[in-house]
Design a protein around this motif. Sequence first.
Motif, short mmCIF file in Angstrom:
data_model
loop_
_atom_site.label_atom_id
_atom_site.label_comp_id
_atom_site.label_asym_id
_atom_site.label_seq_id
_atom_site.Cartn_x
_atom_site.Cartn_y
_atom_site.Cartn_z
N THR A 1 -2.28 -5.88 -4.95
CA THR A 1 -3.09 -6.87 -4.23
C THR A 1 -2.62 -8.31 -4.40
O THR A 1 -3.23 -9.21 -3.81
CB THR A 1 -4.56 -6.80 -4.67
OG1 THR A 1 -4.65 -7.17 -6.06
CG2 THR A 1 -5.13 -5.41 -4.46
N ASP B 1 -9.68 -7.18 -10.84
CA ASP B 1 -10.75 -6.41 -11.46
C ASP B 1 -11.42 -7.30 -12.50
O ASP B 1 -10.87 -7.57 -13.57
CB ASP B 1 -10.17 -5.16 -12.12
CG ASP B 1 -11.24 -4.27 -12.76
OD1 ASP B 1 -12.39 -4.71 -12.88
OD2 ASP B 1 -10.92 -3.13 -13.13
N LEU C 1 -10.55 -3.48 2.12
CA LEU C 1 -11.27 -2.29 1.67
C LEU C 1 -11.06 -1.10 2.60
O LEU C 1 -11.35 0.04 2.22
CB LEU C 1 -12.76 -2.60 1.54
CG LEU C 1 -13.12 -3.59 0.42
CD1 LEU C 1 -14.57 -4.03 0.54
CD2 LEU C 1 -12.85 -2.97 -0.94
N LEU D 1 -12.84 -3.91 -6.11
CA LEU D 1 -12.49 -4.77 -4.99
C LEU D 1 -13.70 -5.06 -4.11
O LEU D 1 -13.75 -6.09 -3.44
CB LEU D 1 -11.36 -4.15 -4.16
CG LEU D 1 -10.00 -4.11 -4.84
CD1 LEU D 1 -8.90 -3.83 -3.82
CD2 LEU D 1 -9.69 -5.40 -5.59
N LYS E 1 -11.19 1.13 -6.80
CA LYS E 1 -11.66 0.53 -5.54
C LYS E 1 -12.99 -0.21 -5.67
O LYS E 1 -13.16 -1.28 -5.06
CB LYS E 1 -11.73 1.60 -4.45
CG LYS E 1 -11.87 1.03 -3.05
CD LYS E 1 -11.58 2.08 -2.00
CE LYS E 1 -11.46 1.48 -0.61
NZ LYS E 1 -11.01 2.47 0.39
N GLU F 1 -7.17 4.26 -3.99
CA GLU F 1 -8.19 4.51 -5.01
C GLU F 1 -8.03 3.58 -6.21
O GLU F 1 -9.01 3.20 -6.85
CB GLU F 1 -8.14 5.96 -5.47
CG GLU F 1 -8.43 6.97 -4.37
CD GLU F 1 -9.80 6.79 -3.73
OE1 GLU F 1 -10.73 6.40 -4.48
OE2 GLU F 1 -9.94 7.02 -2.52
N ARG F 2 -6.78 3.24 -6.53
CA ARG F 2 -6.51 2.34 -7.64
C ARG F 2 -5.66 1.18 -7.16
O ARG F 2 -4.93 1.30 -6.18
CB ARG F 2 -5.78 3.07 -8.77
CG ARG F 2 -6.62 4.11 -9.50
CD ARG F 2 -5.82 4.72 -10.65
NE ARG F 2 -4.66 5.47 -10.16
CZ ARG F 2 -3.60 5.76 -10.91
NH1 ARG F 2 -3.54 5.36 -12.17
NH2 ARG F 2 -2.62 6.46 -10.41
N PHE F 3 -5.75 0.05 -7.88
CA PHE F 3 -4.96 -1.11 -7.47
C PHE F 3 -4.43 -1.86 -8.69
O PHE F 3 -4.98 -1.78 -9.79
CB PHE F 3 -5.80 -2.05 -6.59
CG PHE F 3 -6.88 -2.80 -7.32
CD1 PHE F 3 -6.67 -4.07 -7.82
CD2 PHE F 3 -8.14 -2.22 -7.51
CE1 PHE F 3 -7.67 -4.77 -8.49
CE2 PHE F 3 -9.15 -2.90 -8.17
CZ PHE F 3 -8.91 -4.18 -8.66
N ASN G 1 0.84 -1.19 0.00
CA ASN G 1 0.00 0.00 0.00
C ASN G 1 0.88 1.25 0.00
O ASN G 1 1.77 1.38 0.83
CB ASN G 1 -0.90 -0.02 1.25
CG ASN G 1 -1.92 1.10 1.30
OD1 ASN G 1 -2.38 1.48 2.36
ND2 ASN G 1 -2.33 1.63 0.15
#
Length: 280
Positions: free
Chosen positions: A172, A178, A200, A220, A217, A205-207, A163
Amino acid sequence: MASSNGAKTEIVELARGVYARIHEGLTNAGIIVGDDSVLVIDSLRVPSFARGLRADVRRLTDKPVRYLVDTHGHWDHAFGNEEFTDATIVGHVNCRRELEEFGEAWRANVIARNNDWSEEIKTVRITPPDLTFDHRLELHFGGRRVDLVYLGRAHTSGDIFINLPDDGLLFTGDVAQDGGVPYMVDGYMHDWVETDTRLLDLPFERFVSGHGPIGAKPALVEARDFIAALVSNAEGAFRDGQDVPRATETVRGALGGRFGGWRGFERVGDGVARLRSQTG
């Protein structure tokens, strides 16, 4: 966009000095360029893939790789580790344990499949992390905070999340994608729902997941809901006396309307069978 090992790769800059390396249909990686060195996320499936990843790092910077972070121990994420022994390899304590306990079985499984990596994987030197942690490791790297966080069992017993809170970014691993169904054969299905819920709460905001596209997000939330729905519907089927094949059909029918278009939806049965093995 370039080609690597027969599939397209794309380097996407997510924030200053932070990159996703998206490998179409295969395993993604991350690259964080600091002031005087580089942190890489996941070494990929075999040494030749790891060398391709290192070549892409060199295209971005001439700084040396200081850290390699394993999101978890699965072969397609960590069997390139031997190409990073000049760096500190970081992972969860359970990532190290799983590579030591199950690495040879994972190798044998790939060899038995006789796929494109079956020959090269025979010579892989399985290389577990040499710096491990239990719950959280906070790095200050290149003027930014990088939190390595363990939230519980999910895809494996040793999944961690990377993170970057100040950048609103999250890596992740294979816990959540996604629009994709994760590999569930080694998963902990009940724990997975709880881990996804804790995930969560992280600031992002993005992964970037281990497979598939970069996501936002809300994806997820969908990933958590998928696992929760699979577990709930499978448990209901088992209570009704259904065996695994029948329960799989029940779950596919229940989830198909919402999730049937996801990549890997045909793997639903793996999750049902895994849950059955964990509930008796």
